[in-house]
Design an enzyme around this catalytic site. Structure first.
Site, PDB file in Angstrom:
ATOM      1  N   GLU A 109       0.773  -1.094   0.145  1.00  0.00           N
ATOM      2  CA  GLU A 109      -0.071  -0.090   0.072  1.00  0.00           C
ATOM      3  C   GLU A 109       0.855   1.167   0.166  1.00  0.00           C
ATOM      4  O   GLU A 109       1.864   1.204   0.775  1.00  0.00           O
ATOM      5  CB  GLU A 109      -0.706   0.013   1.211  1.00  0.00           C
ATOM      6  N   GLU A 119      -2.719  11.702   3.117  1.00  0.00           N
ATOM      7  CA  GLU A 119      -3.826  11.535   4.364  1.00  0.00           C
ATOM      8  C   GLU A 119      -3.572  12.743   5.349  1.00  0.00           C
ATOM      9  O   GLU A 119      -2.692  13.002   5.783  1.00  0.00           O
ATOM     10  CB  GLU A 119      -3.563  10.180   4.964  1.00  0.00           C
TER      11      GLU A 119
END
Length: 570
Positions: A448, A453
């Protein structure tokens, strides 16, 4: 003058014998050990401990003429040495003896003509034609006789050395172990390590591993080996350890999978990635562990053997790095009419609940164009009947889309211009998942790459991180960063980007480097790098979850994440 040991021979008889012998030798010629092996010794410079006379020089043993021979003085020991001109992998030696043969002798190799290594030894030499399968390397090859079979000396019609030559530059070595059959002392296969067989260490897949079995307890010693398919010269071994590594181990080679010769030994193994420079010859290569670093067993993500020879299987090609400068290969500018959904040729809707104890239910209705060149992902406070989130039905909806099945890529620059929302419990993200997740490989084995974020409760800080089997969740590798002067990220659009290639990933915010992750450093300090394969892009706005916490009355729904564009360059 006739040879003193054969006083009765006449010139005519000698000629007849030589012609007959030539015919016999041509019929009995033995092929090299494999089609790739070559006759290396013919015509090469040769020396000997002695010669019986000028009629029997050392050069006669390597001239390819079965009617000429080398003959030594009548004493022990005696030797014949050939200079191959360059280091070679030796796989076969053929001796065509005259009646005066060696009963006890060795075949030896040397890199410098001074220090010798035995690769064959016998005390029961039979004479005649002897074809010896051997395994060794060196520039010089020597027959060293210690016991004659007759009262005369040693005499050879032919001394033939077969093998392969080639560059020993590590940059030109081949991966010999990929896809080759492996074996091990034990293997683990349970809920903690499913099908962790020897083959997993030789598949060039950094997310699969071999591990020793816990059945009966993890013990020393333990081993894993690979059959290279044919004799090879081994020059490099690469080990990528799981945390269950060896502090004491050897790398060994063998020609027969029974008798092993160490070519590397340590009692201070460091774990993680170890690249070992070695030099040995054999068909089989084994790691033999004698002391574990942990109470667990031994486990390897990768066991790579590099060298020349063998019977290598060509692995899939390594992905190419992006062009310099890179070119735009995919984009979405989100210029659709207000209320239209994302382009179905580029994006897949991903409805349902989220991971990480999130509180939203994703629906297609929460992703739409605003008519001003933006994609809008909207989070709303509304309950989805029949859904299940922590604490009961999901009380929020939002949107999540991805390019899975539509567009994947390996390496390049991927960027998005995004305006993030503010509010407790919000979690906007622009990220990527390894495409093998869609075909069944579980997270985090697929890898990932998180590019953006932000937690709505702290919109002055952003995060970029990678996750893999050996480092994930709270242990992911990356970093946090802020805007200059601590500005609020939610006040305006910003460009988040990841430049990703075979060396690692560089994250930027508005063109300023904020996080750099080096593949080499990760492999040396944290574990395998699982990001050299296709990934797909994801955009979503999560609500709640373990990291951001729940929303509250101050959050103020609906909330929107705006995306001006997503672009990929290669």
């Amino acid at each position: 003058m006739p040879s003193p040991r054969h006083p009765a021979r006449t010139p005519a008889l000698l000629i007849a014998l030589a012609l007959a012998l030539a015919l016999v030798m041509s019929c009995l010629a033995v092929l090299p050990a494999s089609a790739a092996d070559a006759l290396l010794s013919q015509g090469r410079p040769v020396t000997a401990s002695s010669s019986e006379g000028v009629a029997f020089p050392a050069s006669a043993a390597v001239d390819g003429d079965p009617g000429t021979r080398w003959s030594s003085a009548f004493a022990d020991p005696q030797w014949l040495r050939v200079d191959l001109g360059a280091t070679a992998t030796i796989t076969q030696v053929t001796l065509r003896w005259e009646a005066a043969h060696g009963r006890a002798f060795q075949i030896q190799t040397s890199p410098d003509g001074t220090t010798w290594t035995k690769i064959h030894s016998t005390t029961t030499g039979t004479g005649g034609d002897q074809t010896l399968a051997v395994g060794g390397s060196g520039r010089y090859v020597r027959l060293y006789g210690t016991q004659r079979a007759t009262a005369y000396g040693y005499s050879l019609w032919e001394f033939q050395v077969y093998g392969t030559t080639g560059s020993t530059d590590p940059g030109e070595l081949r991966l010999l172990s990929y896809g080759r059959p492996g074996a091990a002392s034990t293997s683990q296969h349970d809920g903690n390590c499913w099908e962790c067989t020897p083959a997993r260490a030789f598949d060039r897949d950094p997310a699969s591993r071999w591990a020793t079995s816990p059945t009966g307890g993890w013990v020393d010693p333990a081993w894993i080996s690979v059959d290279l398919g044919a004799t090879a010269r081994v020059r490099r071994v690469v080990l990528q350890w799981d945390p269950a590594y060896a502090t004491a181990f050897q790398i060994q080679v063998s020609s027969d999978n029974a008798t092993w010769t160490p070519i590397y030994s340590t009692t201070t193994g460091t774990g993680f990635k170890q690249t070992l420079t070695v030099d040995g010859t054999g068909r089989y290569v084994r790691l033999y562990g004698t002391r574990r670093a942990t109470p667990y067993g031994y486990s390897l993500w990768e066991f790579q053997v590099w060298g020349t020879g063998g019977a290598p299987i060509t692995p899939p090609p390594i992905p190419a790095d992006p062009a310099n400068p890179p070119a735009l290969v995919w984009s979405d500018e989100f210029n659709g009419a207000s209320g239209t959904r994302p382009d179905a040729a580029k994006w897949t809707q991903d409805p349902g609940t989220g991971p990480n104890n999130e509180l939203e239910y994703y629906t297609p209705q929460n992703t739409a164009m605003d008519g001003n060149g933006n994609l809008v992902i909207t989070a709303r406070e509304e309950t989805t009947a029949g859904s299940s989130c922590p604490g009961g039905p999901c009380r929020y909806t939002s949107g999540r889309i991805n390019t899975g099945g539509k567009f994947t890529f390996t390496y390049g620059r991927v960027e998005a211009r995004v305006k993030v929302p503010k509010g407790n419990g919000l979690w906007p993200a622009f990220w990527m998942m390894g495409a093998d997740f869609l075909t069944g490989r579980p997270w985090p084995y697929n890898g990932e790459i998180d590019i953006l974020e932000v937690l709505g409760k702290d919109v002055k800080t952003a995060y970029s991180t990678v996750h893999a089997p050996a480092y994930n969740g709270g242990g992911g590798i990356g970093g946090s960063y802020t805007l200059p002067n601590g500005a609020d990220l939610s006040d305006d659009f910003h460009v988040w980007a990841a430049t990703w290639d075979s060396r690692g990933i560089v994250y930027t915010l508005d063109g300023r480097t904020v996080v750099t992750i080096s593949k080499e450093q990760v492999e040396a300090t944290r574990g395998p790098w699982v990001f050299d394969h296709p990934f797909y892009i994801i955009l979503n706005l999560a609500v709640g979850g373990d990291w951001p916490g729940p929303p509250d009355a101050s959050t103020g729904f609906p909330k929107q994440m705006l995306v001006d564009y997503v672009r990929v360059y290669r």
